[in-house]
Design a protein around this motif. Sequence first.
Motif, PDB file in Angstrom:
ATOM      1  N   PHE A 134      -4.927  -9.793   6.317  1.00 54.40           N
ATOM      2  CA  PHE A 134      -4.137  -9.409   4.875  1.00 54.40           C
ATOM      3  C   PHE A 134      -4.036  -9.801   3.660  1.00 54.40           C
ATOM      4  CE2 PHE A 134      -0.527  -8.498   8.543  1.00 54.40           C
ATOM      5  CZ  PHE A 134      -1.010  -7.051   9.080  1.00 54.40           C
ATOM      6  N   SER A 135      -4.560 -11.560   4.034  1.00 52.40           N
ATOM      7  CA  SER A 135      -4.887 -11.524   2.713  1.00 52.40           C
ATOM      8  C   SER A 135      -6.048 -10.727   1.887  1.00 52.40           C
ATOM      9  CB  SER A 135      -5.313 -13.752   2.394  1.00 52.40           C
ATOM     10  OG  SER A 135      -3.916 -13.798   2.496  1.00 52.40           O
ATOM     11  N   LYS A 136      -7.320 -10.869   2.713  1.00 54.01           N
ATOM     12  CA  LYS A 136      -8.615 -10.483   2.440  1.00 54.01           C
ATOM     13  C   LYS A 136      -8.051  -9.027   1.963  1.00 54.01           C
ATOM     14  CE  LYS A 136     -11.101 -13.050   5.177  1.00 54.01           C
ATOM     15  NZ  LYS A 136     -11.970 -13.590   6.566  1.00 54.01           N
ATOM     16  N   VAL A 137      -7.114  -8.343   2.451  1.00 50.82           N
ATOM     17  CA  VAL A 137      -7.234  -6.767   2.398  1.00 50.82           C
ATOM     18  C   VAL A 137      -6.419  -6.588   0.928  1.00 50.82           C
ATOM     19  CG1 VAL A 137      -5.867  -4.318   2.949  1.00 50.82           C
ATOM     20  CG2 VAL A 137      -6.925  -5.830   5.037  1.00 50.82           C
ATOM     21  N   LEU A 138      -5.883  -7.485   0.342  1.00 50.02           N
ATOM     22  CA  LEU A 138      -4.735  -6.852  -0.344  1.00 50.02           C
ATOM     23  C   LEU A 138      -5.849  -7.807  -1.991  1.00 50.02           C
ATOM     24  CD1 LEU A 138      -1.483  -8.262   0.600  1.00 50.02           C
ATOM     25  CD2 LEU A 138      -1.943  -6.449  -0.112  1.00 50.02           C
ATOM     26  N   LEU A 139      -7.085  -8.728  -1.639  1.00 52.41           N
ATOM     27  CA  LEU A 139      -7.215  -8.792  -2.713  1.00 52.41           C
ATOM     28  C   LEU A 139      -8.198  -7.663  -2.926  1.00 52.41           C
ATOM     29  CD1 LEU A 139      -8.969 -13.143  -1.627  1.00 52.41           C
ATOM     30  CD2 LEU A 139      -7.985 -11.763  -3.929  1.00 52.41           C
ATOM     31  N   ALA A 140      -9.333  -6.880  -2.061  1.00 52.66           N
ATOM     32  CA  ALA A 140      -9.636  -5.832  -2.601  1.00 52.66           C
ATOM     33  C   ALA A 140      -8.431  -4.782  -2.690  1.00 52.66           C
ATOM     34  CB  ALA A 140     -10.335  -4.942  -0.801  1.00 52.66           C
TER      35      ALA A 140
END
Length: 192
Positions: A134-140
């Motif tokens: 979820f952290s990676k998705v939210l970065l994008a």
Amino acid sequence: HDTVNTKVYVHCYLGIHRVMVVKKLLEKRNIKTGRYTLQEGERNQLALELDKAEQLYLLGYYGESRNVLNSMASLTPAAQLLYAWVVFHQGNIEEARKRFVEIKGLPQDSKDRDIGLGYCELRENRLPGAVDIFSKVLLAQPENDAALSGMGIALYRQGKLAESVIYLEKSLLINPDNQEAAEILKRARPSH
């Protein structure tokens, strides 16, 4: 640039509820919205079958949705994504994970596969993995309500209540109909 007469069309690429979320946000700002649909004759049989499978999914008829998907001659990326979510909601997380990984043809910037994988991690209580995805998705995509909600739920389960509240509140601003996020937010907020 004259934005007064600019028209924007929002298409739902199996981003379940995304079009309605955008509509609600626009209506809150008193921006006129309307619905444009293709003439029935313009939809091919495959698209009509996918519409039926998606409608059954939204109503919670996962077995019936899966039957429709199984009867389709070929599965578009949207149908593959729906199939993975159907399997997820039927409780077969390992198969769902496999289906999310194997989806072919999603747009390059799509995070739908990652969202699905994050929820698989969440369902199996693999909280560090869920938080990482979820952290990676939210970065994008910092406004992705599914990732915000998933992150809030994962942090809540880790006992990080103050952090979880931030993500759940952001998610609910985007999608106020998210009942799971709303319920967890009630439990995560400190009582007064």
